[in-house]
Design an enzyme around this catalytic site. Structure first.
Site, PDB file in Angstrom:
ATOM      1  N   ASN A   1       0.879  -1.169   0.000  1.00 42.82           N
ATOM      2  CA  ASN A   1       0.000   0.000   0.000  1.00 42.82           C
ATOM      3  C   ASN A   1       0.918   1.221   0.000  1.00 42.82           C
ATOM      4  O   ASN A   1       1.428   1.624   1.042  1.00 42.82           O
ATOM      5  CB  ASN A   1      -0.885  -0.057   1.257  1.00 42.82           C
ATOM      6  CG  ASN A   1      -1.847   1.116   1.322  1.00 42.82           C
ATOM      7  OD1 ASN A   1      -1.773   2.046   0.516  1.00 42.82           O
ATOM      8  ND2 ASN A   1      -2.740   1.080   2.288  1.00 42.82           N
TER       9      ASN A   1
ATOM     10  N   GLU B   1      -8.149  -5.408   4.861  1.00 41.92           N
ATOM     11  CA  GLU B   1      -8.061  -5.037   3.446  1.00 41.92           C
ATOM     12  C   GLU B   1      -6.941  -5.806   2.744  1.00 41.92           C
ATOM     13  O   GLU B   1      -7.057  -6.164   1.573  1.00 41.92           O
ATOM     14  CB  GLU B   1      -7.794  -3.527   3.327  1.00 41.92           C
ATOM     15  CG  GLU B   1      -8.987  -2.693   3.755  1.00 41.92           C
ATOM     16  CD  GLU B   1      -8.597  -1.300   4.232  1.00 41.92           C
ATOM     17  OE1 GLU B   1      -8.041  -1.187   5.362  1.00 41.92           O
ATOM     18  OE2 GLU B   1      -8.841  -0.333   3.500  1.00 41.92           O
TER      19      GLU B   1
ATOM     20  N   LEU C   1     -14.612   3.616   9.998  1.00 40.58           N
ATOM     21  CA  LEU C   1     -14.251   4.848  10.701  1.00 40.58           C
ATOM     22  C   LEU C   1     -12.794   4.774  11.146  1.00 40.58           C
ATOM     23  O   LEU C   1     -12.457   4.083  12.117  1.00 40.58           O
ATOM     24  CB  LEU C   1     -15.155   5.031  11.936  1.00 40.58           C
ATOM     25  CG  LEU C   1     -16.661   4.864  11.690  1.00 40.58           C
ATOM     26  CD1 LEU C   1     -17.427   4.933  13.005  1.00 40.58           C
ATOM     27  CD2 LEU C   1     -17.168   5.934  10.725  1.00 40.58           C
ATOM     28  N   GLY C   2     -11.914   5.440  10.398  1.00 47.37           N
ATOM     29  CA  GLY C   2     -10.503   5.496  10.780  1.00 47.37           C
ATOM     30  C   GLY C   2     -10.092   6.954  10.722  1.00 47.37           C
ATOM     31  O   GLY C   2     -10.879   7.838  11.089  1.00 47.37           O
ATOM     32  N   ASN C   3      -8.877   7.246  10.251  1.00 43.70           N
ATOM     33  CA  ASN C   3      -8.560   8.650   9.989  1.00 43.70           C
ATOM     34  C   ASN C   3      -9.425   9.149   8.842  1.00 43.70           C
ATOM     35  O   ASN C   3      -9.976  10.240   8.886  1.00 43.70           O
ATOM     36  CB  ASN C   3      -7.077   8.805   9.658  1.00 43.70           C
ATOM     37  CG  ASN C   3      -6.267   8.956  10.920  1.00 43.70           C
ATOM     38  OD1 ASN C   3      -6.646   9.708  11.816  1.00 43.70           O
ATOM     39  ND2 ASN C   3      -5.171   8.224  11.013  1.00 43.70           N
ATOM     40  N   GLY C   4      -9.525   8.321   7.793  1.00 44.65           N
ATOM     41  CA  GLY C   4     -10.537   8.552   6.762  1.00 44.65           C
ATOM     42  C   GLY C   4     -11.776   7.770   7.152  1.00 44.65           C
ATOM     43  O   GLY C   4     -11.662   6.685   7.724  1.00 44.65           O
TER      44      GLY C   4
ATOM     45  N   CYS D   1      -9.061  10.367  17.661  1.00 44.51           N
ATOM     46  CA  CYS D   1     -10.335  10.197  18.361  1.00 44.51           C
ATOM     47  C   CYS D   1     -10.134   9.807  19.827  1.00 44.51           C
ATOM     48  O   CYS D   1     -10.785  10.332  20.724  1.00 44.51           O
ATOM     49  CB  CYS D   1     -11.145   9.128  17.628  1.00 44.51           C
ATOM     50  SG  CYS D   1     -12.722   8.797  18.375  1.00 44.51           S
TER      51      CYS D   1
ATOM     52  N   ARG E   1     -10.348  15.738   7.576  1.00 48.62           N
ATOM     53  CA  ARG E   1     -11.145  16.138   6.409  1.00 48.62           C
ATOM     54  C   ARG E   1     -12.545  16.552   6.855  1.00 48.62           C
ATOM     55  O   ARG E   1     -13.111  15.934   7.754  1.00 48.62           O
ATOM     56  CB  ARG E   1     -11.265  14.974   5.412  1.00 48.62           C
ATOM     57  CG  ARG E   1      -9.983  14.666   4.698  1.00 48.62           C
ATOM     58  CD  ARG E   1     -10.110  13.420   3.845  1.00 48.62           C
ATOM     59  NE  ARG E   1      -9.100  12.453   4.228  1.00 48.62           N
ATOM     60  CZ  ARG E   1      -9.110  11.166   3.872  1.00 48.62           C
ATOM     61  NH1 ARG E   1     -10.070  10.693   3.116  1.00 48.62           N
ATOM     62  NH2 ARG E   1      -8.163  10.364   4.274  1.00 48.62           N
TER      63      ARG E   1
ATOM     64  N   ARG F   1      -2.433  -1.982  -3.568  1.00 47.92           N
ATOM     65  CA  ARG F   1      -3.664  -1.229  -3.364  1.00 47.92           C
ATOM     66  C   ARG F   1      -3.585   0.023  -4.233  1.00 47.92           C
ATOM     67  O   ARG F   1      -2.596   0.767  -4.163  1.00 47.92           O
ATOM     68  CB  ARG F   1      -3.787  -0.819  -1.895  1.00 47.92           C
ATOM     69  CG  ARG F   1      -5.005   0.038  -1.680  1.00 47.92           C
ATOM     70  CD  ARG F   1      -4.971   0.755  -0.365  1.00 47.92           C
ATOM     71  NE  ARG F   1      -6.174   1.556  -0.208  1.00 47.92           N
ATOM     72  CZ  ARG F   1      -6.259   2.600   0.586  1.00 47.92           C
ATOM     73  NH1 ARG F   1      -5.224   2.990   1.297  1.00 47.92           N
ATOM     74  NH2 ARG F   1      -7.385   3.275   0.676  1.00 47.92           N
TER      75      ARG F   1
ATOM     76  N   GLU G   1     -13.592  -0.037  15.322  1.00 46.80           N
ATOM     77  CA  GLU G   1     -13.218  -1.280  16.004  1.00 46.80           C
ATOM     78  C   GLU G   1     -12.905  -1.067  17.482  1.00 46.80           C
ATOM     79  O   GLU G   1     -12.956  -2.009  18.266  1.00 46.80           O
ATOM     80  CB  GLU G   1     -11.980  -1.894  15.325  1.00 46.80           C
ATOM     81  CG  GLU G   1     -12.268  -2.416  13.936  1.00 46.80           C
ATOM     82  CD  GLU G   1     -11.011  -2.812  13.172  1.00 46.80           C
ATOM     83  OE1 GLU G   1     -10.037  -3.257  13.794  1.00 46.80           O
ATOM     84  OE2 GLU G   1     -11.020  -2.657  11.932  1.00 46.80           O
ATOM     85  N   ASN G   2     -12.550   0.177  17.838  1.00 44.92           N
ATOM     86  CA  ASN G   2     -12.042   0.394  19.204  1.00 44.92           C
ATOM     87  C   ASN G   2     -12.845   1.343  20.076  1.00 44.92           C
ATOM     88  O   ASN G   2     -12.777   1.252  21.301  1.00 44.92           O
ATOM     89  CB  ASN G   2     -10.610   0.949  19.132  1.00 44.92           C
ATOM     90  CG  ASN G   2      -9.668  -0.050  18.508  1.00 44.92           C
ATOM     91  OD1 ASN G   2      -9.542  -1.161  19.004  1.00 44.92           O
ATOM     92  ND2 ASN G   2      -9.042   0.331  17.411  1.00 44.92           N
TER      93      ASN G   2
ATOM     94  N   HIS H   1     -12.278   3.063   0.039  1.00 50.13           N
ATOM     95  CA  HIS H   1     -12.286   2.029   1.107  1.00 50.13           C
ATOM     96  C   HIS H   1     -13.033   0.765   0.641  1.00 50.13           C
ATOM     97  O   HIS H   1     -13.570   0.027   1.471  1.00 50.13           O
ATOM     98  CB  HIS H   1     -13.003   2.514   2.388  1.00 50.13           C
ATOM     99  CG  HIS H   1     -12.269   3.526   3.188  1.00 50.13           C
ATOM    100  ND1 HIS H   1     -12.918   4.507   3.902  1.00 50.13           N
ATOM    101  CD2 HIS H   1     -10.946   3.699   3.431  1.00 50.13           C
ATOM    102  CE1 HIS H   1     -12.033   5.254   4.537  1.00 50.13           C
ATOM    103  NE2 HIS H   1     -10.829   4.791   4.263  1.00 50.13           N
TER     104      HIS H   1
ATOM    105  N   GLY I   1     -10.133   1.958  12.674  1.00 50.31           N
ATOM    106  CA  GLY I   1      -9.552   2.202  14.004  1.00 50.31           C
ATOM    107  C   GLY I   1     -10.564   2.694  15.031  1.00 50.31           C
ATOM    108  O   GLY I   1     -10.594   2.230  16.176  1.00 50.31           O
TER     109      GLY I   1
HETATM  110  P1  ADP Z   1      -6.196   5.011   9.078  1.00 48.53           P
HETATM  111  O1  ADP Z   1      -7.439   5.504   8.408  1.00 48.53           O
HETATM  112  O2  ADP Z   1      -5.056   5.975   9.022  1.00 48.53           O
HETATM  113  O3  ADP Z   1      -5.832   3.577   8.739  1.00 48.53           O
HETATM  114  P2  ADP Z   1      -7.041   3.866  11.612  1.00 48.53           P
HETATM  115  O4  ADP Z   1      -8.053   2.975  10.992  1.00 48.53           O
HETATM  116  O5  ADP Z   1      -5.856   3.248  12.265  1.00 48.53           O
HETATM  117  O6  ADP Z   1      -6.560   5.013  10.646  1.00 48.53           O
HETATM  118  O7  ADP Z   1      -7.827   4.745  12.722  1.00 48.53           O
HETATM  119  C1  ADP Z   1      -7.192   5.727  13.461  1.00 48.53           C
HETATM  120  C2  ADP Z   1      -8.214   6.305  14.441  1.00 48.53           C
HETATM  121  O8  ADP Z   1      -8.631   5.262  15.336  1.00 48.53           O
HETATM  122  C3  ADP Z   1      -7.652   7.426  15.311  1.00 48.53           C
HETATM  123  O9  ADP Z   1      -8.585   8.488  15.390  1.00 48.53           O
HETATM  124  C4  ADP Z   1      -7.518   6.764  16.666  1.00 48.53           C
HETATM  125  O10 ADP Z   1      -7.649   7.663  17.746  1.00 48.53           O
HETATM  126  C5  ADP Z   1      -8.705   5.814  16.636  1.00 48.53           C
HETATM  127  N1  ADP Z   1      -8.569   4.824  17.694  1.00 48.53           N
HETATM  128  C6  ADP Z   1      -7.669   3.826  17.800  1.00 48.53           C
HETATM  129  N2  ADP Z   1      -7.826   3.181  18.989  1.00 48.53           N
HETATM  130  C7  ADP Z   1      -8.838   3.809  19.665  1.00 48.53           C
HETATM  131  C8  ADP Z   1      -9.470   3.633  20.932  1.00 48.53           C
HETATM  132  N3  ADP Z   1      -9.096   2.692  21.767  1.00 48.53           N
HETATM  133  N4  ADP Z   1     -10.483   4.465  21.255  1.00 48.53           N
HETATM  134  C9  ADP Z   1     -10.874   5.440  20.414  1.00 48.53           C
HETATM  135  N5  ADP Z   1     -10.324   5.659  19.194  1.00 48.53           N
HETATM  136  C10 ADP Z   1      -9.323   4.855  18.824  1.00 48.53           C
END
Ligand code: ADP
Length: 398
Positions: A9, A383, A207-210, A282, A239, A89, A332-333, A178, A329
């Site tokens: 990637n 992915e 839901l990640g950075n993007g 986040c 964004r 990718r 999942e978290n 995505h 990110g």
């Molecule tokens: P990318 O899109 O760069 O691959 P990721 O999917 O890794 O990003 O997601 C990053 C986001 O996930 C960040 O905003 C980070 O704070 C959030 N994140 C990771 N772990 C946790 C957690 N335990 N609680 C809340 N947010 C989390």
């Protein structure tokens, strides 16, 4: 001996890589070369649990990074000799690529040509492809497109209500991104529901950075929040997602911004970062909110509100829902984001189970809804596994 695929990637300043078992999905080696083109380039990798960090030369290029990745692979002789293909990718496949394909000179040119719609991503992909071809000349290389999963969007969904000639002449339309993630988690959800994917109406939120969210009707993507570029839709880390497009022209005409400044502001300085004036992260915002920081709370409230709005509109689009899925990110978290989102959707038949929601985190997948709710899952995305499987499918097609 097991056969492996090298999945790459390539971003503008980083290359993520993973060696994936073509049959089982096992990933013995993975890593990232980061800060390429800068003075602090690093190559981090983990072989099983064992982590290593190597410094890269100043201003390391994609080519330098890939020859270092090749050198790492040489250390694990069995892995290197078990490689059968390289999967890349590629973010923007436009209308040209409806599915993955074996890379030849024409494909490379087409990916380069599509860079006008995704300059940061596609040019980096071409640099990565050329470097990988030099580093692994004996291996077939396959491009797997983020946009391919959204080729099923109907025309009345993917068009913008602009003069039709903009679509005909310049290809301006919604593409969606995505795709590999939405594909993976939707198929995993169908398995958990014990249904064929063709029977499933799903909403998948990456839901990640993007961030993007997809409406899936009878297994097929019928709408998605990202658009012509990955800027449209949900509030993201940096964004802005959906805004009134006139804000861009107002900033240029009245506030003397250049087009490049507007683009940079909307892509890099907005979203959670822009509202909180603290961070795009986040988890850090949740900590700040707990300490009473009002801007952090506002940023999270806006993130959740936009997500609720999209889920509501996609419920209207897909018909009876089989499951809502969270991934990425944050998905999942963050049990907080999931809980606060679902609380607002209670009147639409969705309810969270507090215990399950707090337990399903950190790479675990599972049901997080209560008994009386329609199913809500958290599913750890993969992915790379989708890219590896597509690579095998297309590398050896007659
Ligand atoms: P990318 O899109 O760069 O691959 P990721 O999917 O890794 O990003 O997601 C990053 C986001 O996930 C960040 O905003 C980070 O704070 C959030 N994140 C990771 N772990 C946790 C957690 N335990 N609680 C809340 N947010 C989390």
């Amino acid at each position: 001996m097991n056969q492996h695929v090298l999945v790459l990637n390539c971003g503008s300043s980083s290359i993520k890589f993973a060696i994936i078992d073509a049959k089982s999905g096992d990933t013995p080696l993975q890593g990232i070369a980061e800060n390429l083109g800068a003075t602090n380039g690093l190559l981090r990798y983990a072989f099983r649990q064992e982590k290593t960090i190597i410094e890269l030369p100043d201003n390391a290029s994609h080519k330098d990074a890939l020859s270092n990745i090749g050198a790492v692979l040489n250390k694990f002789d069995e892995l290197h000799s078990s490689l059968i293909a390289v999967g890349h990718r590629v973010v923007q496949g436009g209308e040209v690529f409806t599915h993955a394909c074996l890379i030849d000179d024409t494909v490379k040119e087409q990916i380069r040509d599509l860079a006008k719609m995704a300059p940061l991503h596609n040019l980096a992909h071409v640099a990565g492809i050329e470097s990988a071809q030099a580093a692994f000349p004996e291996l077939p290389q396959v491009a797997v497109f983020d946009t391919a999963f959204f080729q099923t969007l109907p025309k009345h969904v993917y068009l913008y209500a602009l003069p039709y000639s903009l679509y005909e002449q310049y290809g301006i339309r919604k593409f969606g991104f995505h795709g590999s993630s939405h594909y993976f988690v939707s198929r995993e959800a169908a398995k958990r529901l014990n249904k064929n994917i063709e029977e499933c109406n799903l909403i998948t939120a990456h839901l990640g950075n993007g961030c993007s969210i997809t409406a899936i009707k009878k297994g097929i993507a019928v709408d998605t929040s990202m658009g012509f570029t990955p800027l449209e839709g949900l509030v993201m880390g940096t964004r802005c997602g959906d805004i009134d497009p006139s804000i861009a022209t107002y900033m240029i005409e009245q506030l003397d911004y250049s087009a490049a400044q507007v683009s940079s502001l909307m892509n890099k300085d907005s979203g959670l970062q822009g509202i909180s004036q603290l961070t795009n992260d986040c988890r850090a915002l949740e900590d700040e909110q707990a300490k009473g920081n009002e801007q952090a709370k506002l940023a999270l409230d806006m993130f959740i509100y936009r997500l609720v709005k999209y889920i509501g509109s996609y419920l209207a689009v897909i018909g009876p829902l089989d499951a809502l899925v969270f991934t990425g990110g944050i998905g999942e978290n963050s049990s907080y984001i999931r809980e606060q989102t679902i609380i607002q959707l209670g009147h639409l038949g969705l309810a969270i189970d507090d215990t399950l929601n707090s337990e399903i985190r950190f790479g675990r997948s599972g049901l997080i809804s209560s008994k009386h709710s329609k199913p809500i899952y958290t599913i750890a995305t993969n992915e790379e596994w989708v890219i590896a499987k597509e690579t095998i499918n297309y590398a050896f097609k007659a």
